[in-house]
Enzyme design. Structure first.
Site, short mmCIF file in Angstrom:
data_model
loop_
_atom_site.label_atom_id
_atom_site.label_comp_id
_atom_site.label_asym_id
_atom_site.label_seq_id
_atom_site.Cartn_x
_atom_site.Cartn_y
_atom_site.Cartn_z
N ASP A 204 -7.99 -5.31 0.17
CA ASP A 204 -8.54 -6.10 -0.93
C ASP A 204 -8.18 -7.57 -0.87
O ASP A 204 -8.70 -8.36 -1.65
CB ASP A 204 -8.04 -5.52 -2.27
CG ASP A 204 -8.70 -4.20 -2.55
OD1 ASP A 204 -9.90 -4.09 -2.27
OD2 ASP A 204 -8.02 -3.28 -3.04
N HIS B 265 0.85 -1.19 0.00
CA HIS B 265 0.00 0.00 0.00
C HIS B 265 0.88 1.22 0.00
O HIS B 265 1.96 1.22 0.61
CB HIS B 265 -0.91 0.00 1.23
CG HIS B 265 -2.07 0.93 1.09
ND1 HIS B 265 -1.98 2.27 1.37
CD2 HIS B 265 -3.32 0.70 0.66
CE1 HIS B 265 -3.16 2.82 1.13
NE2 HIS B 265 -3.99 1.90 0.70
N1 CMC Z 1 4.16 -7.44 -4.89
C1 CMC Z 1 5.51 -7.42 -5.05
N2 CMC Z 1 6.26 -6.32 -4.89
C2 CMC Z 1 5.63 -5.18 -4.53
C3 CMC Z 1 4.25 -5.15 -4.34
C4 CMC Z 1 3.50 -6.32 -4.51
N3 CMC Z 1 2.18 -6.33 -4.34
N4 CMC Z 1 3.88 -3.89 -3.98
C5 CMC Z 1 5.01 -3.17 -3.96
N5 CMC Z 1 6.07 -3.95 -4.29
C6 CMC Z 1 7.47 -3.53 -4.32
C7 CMC Z 1 7.77 -2.74 -5.59
O1 CMC Z 1 8.22 -3.58 -6.62
C8 CMC Z 1 8.80 -1.78 -5.12
O2 CMC Z 1 10.04 -2.43 -5.09
P1 CMC Z 1 11.41 -1.59 -5.38
O3 CMC Z 1 11.50 -0.59 -4.28
O4 CMC Z 1 12.48 -2.64 -5.33
O5 CMC Z 1 11.24 -0.96 -6.72
C9 CMC Z 1 8.42 -1.48 -3.66
O6 CMC Z 1 7.68 -2.63 -3.23
C10 CMC Z 1 7.57 -0.25 -3.51
O7 CMC Z 1 6.47 -0.36 -4.40
P2 CMC Z 1 5.85 0.87 -5.20
O8 CMC Z 1 5.14 0.34 -6.40
O9 CMC Z 1 6.90 1.89 -5.41
O10 CMC Z 1 4.81 1.39 -4.13
P3 CMC Z 1 3.55 2.27 -4.42
O11 CMC Z 1 3.25 2.98 -3.17
O12 CMC Z 1 3.74 3.10 -5.65
O13 CMC Z 1 2.45 1.18 -4.76
C11 CMC Z 1 0.60 -0.28 -4.64
C12 CMC Z 1 1.42 0.80 -3.91
C13 CMC Z 1 -0.65 -0.56 -3.79
C14 CMC Z 1 0.12 0.26 -6.01
C15 CMC Z 1 1.48 -1.55 -4.79
O14 CMC Z 1 1.85 -2.03 -3.52
C16 CMC Z 1 0.76 -2.63 -5.60
O15 CMC Z 1 0.82 -2.61 -6.81
N6 CMC Z 1 0.09 -3.59 -4.89
C17 CMC Z 1 -0.70 -4.61 -5.58
C18 CMC Z 1 -2.04 -4.01 -5.99
C19 CMC Z 1 -2.96 -3.82 -4.83
O16 CMC Z 1 -3.13 -4.70 -3.98
N7 CMC Z 1 -3.63 -2.64 -4.79
C20 CMC Z 1 -4.63 -2.33 -3.77
C21 CMC Z 1 -4.21 -1.18 -2.91
S1 CMC Z 1 -5.28 -1.03 -1.48
C22 CMC Z 1 -6.79 -0.55 -2.10
C23 CMC Z 1 -6.82 0.84 -2.60
O17 CMC Z 1 -6.31 1.73 -1.96
O18 CMC Z 1 -7.41 1.03 -3.67
#
Ligand code: CMC
Length: 442
Positions: free
Chosen positions: A376, A318
Site C-alpha cells: 500500500d 506486515h
Molecule cells: N509503524 C510503527 N510501528 C509499527 C508499525 C508501523 N507501521 N507496524 C508495526 N509496528 C510495531 C508495533 O508497534 C509493534 O511493536 P512492539 O513489538 O514494540 O509492540 C511491532 O511493530 C509489531 O507490530 P504488530 O502490530 O504486533 O504487528 P501485526 O502483525 O499485528 O500488524 C500491521 C501488522 C500491518 C497491522 C501493522 O504493521 C500496521 O499497522 N501497519 C500500518 C498499516 C498498514 O500499512 N497496513 C497495510 C498492511 S498490507 C495490506 C493488507 O494486507 O491489507
C-alpha cells in the site's frame, strides 16, 4: 493453566508431544506437512483428548484451512500464486489471466483465456433494478459503504437460483462476481461525484473497460492510455490474492455456513475497509499530506516509534512479511512509470514517500522490528495520479481481491467434509450468578 505450563517437546519427525505438567499426561499431536512452508501441528483432537482449547487471538500461529492457491514466505519476501512468482505474473501476465490461474489452478491456453474473458465481459452488466440501491445512499457516502450495501444486495438478485454445491453454478457465480464488481465500483465512484453511470462495453478488455466506466462521460469520446491501463491492470494483479488475510478469512468464515456467495463477498469488502487492512493506501496518502514536507519526516518517525503515540507509519509493516513486500517493489517501479507518463516526476508526495522510505529503512527501530514498505505504500500515489480520490483506493483493492475471495470460497465449498468455522474463546467474564430484580439492585 498458562501455555508456558504445557511445554512441547519434539518426539519424532511426524508428531510433537504435549505434556500436561499438572497431570503428567501426554498426547502426541501429528505434524502436517504442506508442499512448502512450516509444518503445522494438528490439534483437531486436542479438546477431545485433553479438554484444552488453544489460545491464539489474531491467529498469529493458526492455520485455518488447506489451500493450494497462494503461498507466502514472509521472511524471504516471496509471494506465489499457484506456484508462479508475483513478480513474473506482474511483468508477463495480466489480471484476467491471473484470475483464471487463481480460480482454475493453471494458466489458461489461448482458447481458454479468450473464453474466460468473454464470459466475464458477458456478465459485466448489472440488473437495472440494482441501480435503485445507489440512489438510497447520500452522495457523500464513503464508496466502501456503498460497495458493502450494493454487493450485498446482489444476493437478493441471485439467491433462489444459486446452488453452491453444484460446481457449474459455482463457476457462474465466480464469473458473475468478477464481472459485476468493477461495474458496481465504477458506479459507486460516479455516484459520489454526481456523474451519470457509464455502462460496460463488451468489446473492451476488463481493465480498459473499468477505467472507461470510471472516467468516461456521455458527452465526449473517451481515449484510454496504455500506460495507465497497464498500471491499473498490474495493481489488480498484485492485489488479487494474499492467502488467509483478514478479509479472505472473513469470506471463508461467512461462506462456511453455506451463506449466499454474494453476501459472503460483501462481508469480505466490509473487512477490507479497515485501515489496518485495505484502507491503508488511503491512510498513506493522508499521512503523507499530514507530514507535508521532508523536513518533518524525523518528527513523524519519532512519533511512529513512540509507544504512547497511536501514530503508525502507514504502508509499513506486515503480519506476514518480515522482509520487503515483493508487491511493493513492483508497485514502486509502476509508480515511476505512471508519474513519468503523466509528467508528474516531481510530484511532491512521491518525493516525500521516497525520502520517508529511505529514512525508515535506515532507522534501527524499523530494522529491528523488520518493518518494510508494504503493497500500500506506493499504490495510493499511483491511483491518485491516475485520478482516483483517496476514498476510492480501497474500492479498487476490493475489485482485485474479489478474485482471491471467490477462488478461496470456491476451494472451501469444494472441500469434502467442509465444516462451519467456529472458534472458541478464553472466557474472562462473570461466572454464574443469580438474577436480581430491578427494585433490589444497588
Ligand atoms: N509503524 C510503527 N510501528 C509499527 C508499525 C508501523 N507501521 N507496524 C508495526 N509496528 C510495531 C508495533 O508497534 C509493534 O511493536 P512492539 O513489538 O514494540 O509492540 C511491532 O511493530 C509489531 O507490530 P504488530 O502490530 O504486533 O504487528 P501485526 O502483525 O499485528 O500488524 C500491521 C501488522 C500491518 C497491522 C501493522 O504493521 C500496521 O499497522 N501497519 C500500518 C498499516 C498498514 O500499512 N497496513 C497495510 C498492511 S498490507 C495490506 C493488507 O494486507 O491489507
Amino acid at each position: 493453566m498458562t501455555s508456558q505450563a504445557i511445554p512441547m517437546t519434539k518426539k519424532n519427525a511426524d508428531s510433537v508431544t504435549l505434556i500436561d505438567n499438572r497431570t503428567g499426561k501426554s498426547i502426541d499431536l501429528p505434524l502436517i506437512k504442506g508442499s512448502a512452508g512450516p509444518n503445522l501441528i494438528d490439534i483437531r483432537q486436542l479438546y477431545n483428548e485433553t479438554g484444552y482449547f488453544t489460545f491464539d487471538p489474531g491467529f498469529t500461529s493458526t492455520g485455518s484451512c488447506n489451500s493450494k492457491i497462494t503461498y507466502i514466505d514472509g521472511d524471504e519476501g516471496v509471494l506465489l500464486y499457484r506456484g508462479y512468482p508475483i513478480e513474473e505474473l506482474a511483468e508477463y501476465s495480466d489480471f484476467m489471466e491471473t484470475s483464471y490461474l487463481l480460480i482454475y489452478g493453471e494458466l489458461p491456453t489461448a482458447a481458454q483465456k479468450k473464453e474466460f474473458e468473454y464470459s466475464v465481459v458477458y456478465h459485466s452488466m448489472v440488473h437495472e433494478q440494482l441501480i435503485n440501491f445507489f440512489r438510497g445512499f447520500r452522495r457523500d457516502a464513503h464508496p466502501m459503504a456503498v460497495m458493502v450495501g450494493v454487493v450485498g444486495a446482489l444476493s437478493a438478485f441471485y439467491h433462489e437460483h444459486t446452488d453452491i454445491q453444484n460446481p457449474g453454478e459455482r463457476e457462474i457465480v465466480a464469473h458473475r462476481i468478477i464481472a459485476k464488481i468493477p461495474t458496481i465500483a465504477a458506479m459507486a465512484y460516479k455516484y459520489s461525484i454526481g456523474q451519470p453511470f457509464i455502462y460496460p462495453r463488451n468489446d473492451l478488455p476488463y481493465t480498459e473497460n473499468f477505467i472507461r466506466m470510471c472516467f468516461a462521460v456521455p458527452c465526449e469520446d473517451y481515449r484510454s492510455n496504455a500506460v495507465i491501463t497497464r498500471a491499473m491492470d498490474r495493481i489488480f494483479t498484485l492485489h488479487a490474492d494474499h492467502e488467509q488475510n483478514a478479509s479472505t478469512s472473513t469470506v471463508r468464515l461467512a461462506g462456511s455456513s453455506g451463506a449466499n456467495p454474494y453476501a459472503c463477498i460483501a462481508s469480505g469488502i466490509a473487512c477490507l475497509w479497515g485501515p489496518a487492512h485495505g484502507g491503508a493506501n488511503e491512510a498513506v496518502i493522508n499521512m503523507l499530506k499530514e507530514i507535508g514536507h521532508e523536513k518533518n519526516i524525523p518528527e513523524f518517525i519519532r512519533r511512529a516509534k513512540d509507544k504512547n503515540d497511536p501514530f503508525r507509519l502507514m504502508g509499513f509493516g506486515h503480519r506476514v512479511y518480515k522482509n520487503y513486500d515483493p508487491r511493493a517493489k513492483v508497485m514502486r517501479k509502476t509508480c515511476h512509470e505512471v508519474l513519468n507518463e503523466l509528467g508528474l516526476q516531481n510530484e511532491p508526495l512521491m518525493r516525500l514517500a521516497i525520502e520517508l522510505e529511505r529514512v525508515a529503512l535506515e532507522d534501527p527501530y524499523f530494522i529491528e522490528k523488520k518493518l518494510y514498505p508494504n503493497v500500500d505504500f506506493y499504490s495510493g500515489i499511483i491511483l491518485r495520479a491516475i485520478g482516483f480520490p483517496a476514498s476510492m483506493f480501497t474500492v479498487l483493492f476490493a475489485v482485485a481481491r474479489t478474485v482471491g475471495w471467490i477462488a478461496q470460497w470456491n476451494e472451501m465449498t469444494n472441500e469434502e467434509n467442509q465444516k462451519i468455522g467456529r472458534p472458541r474463546q478464553l472466557y474472562t467474564g462473570e461466572t454464574r450468578r443469580s438474577f436480581v430484580p430491578v427494585n433490589k439492585r444497588k
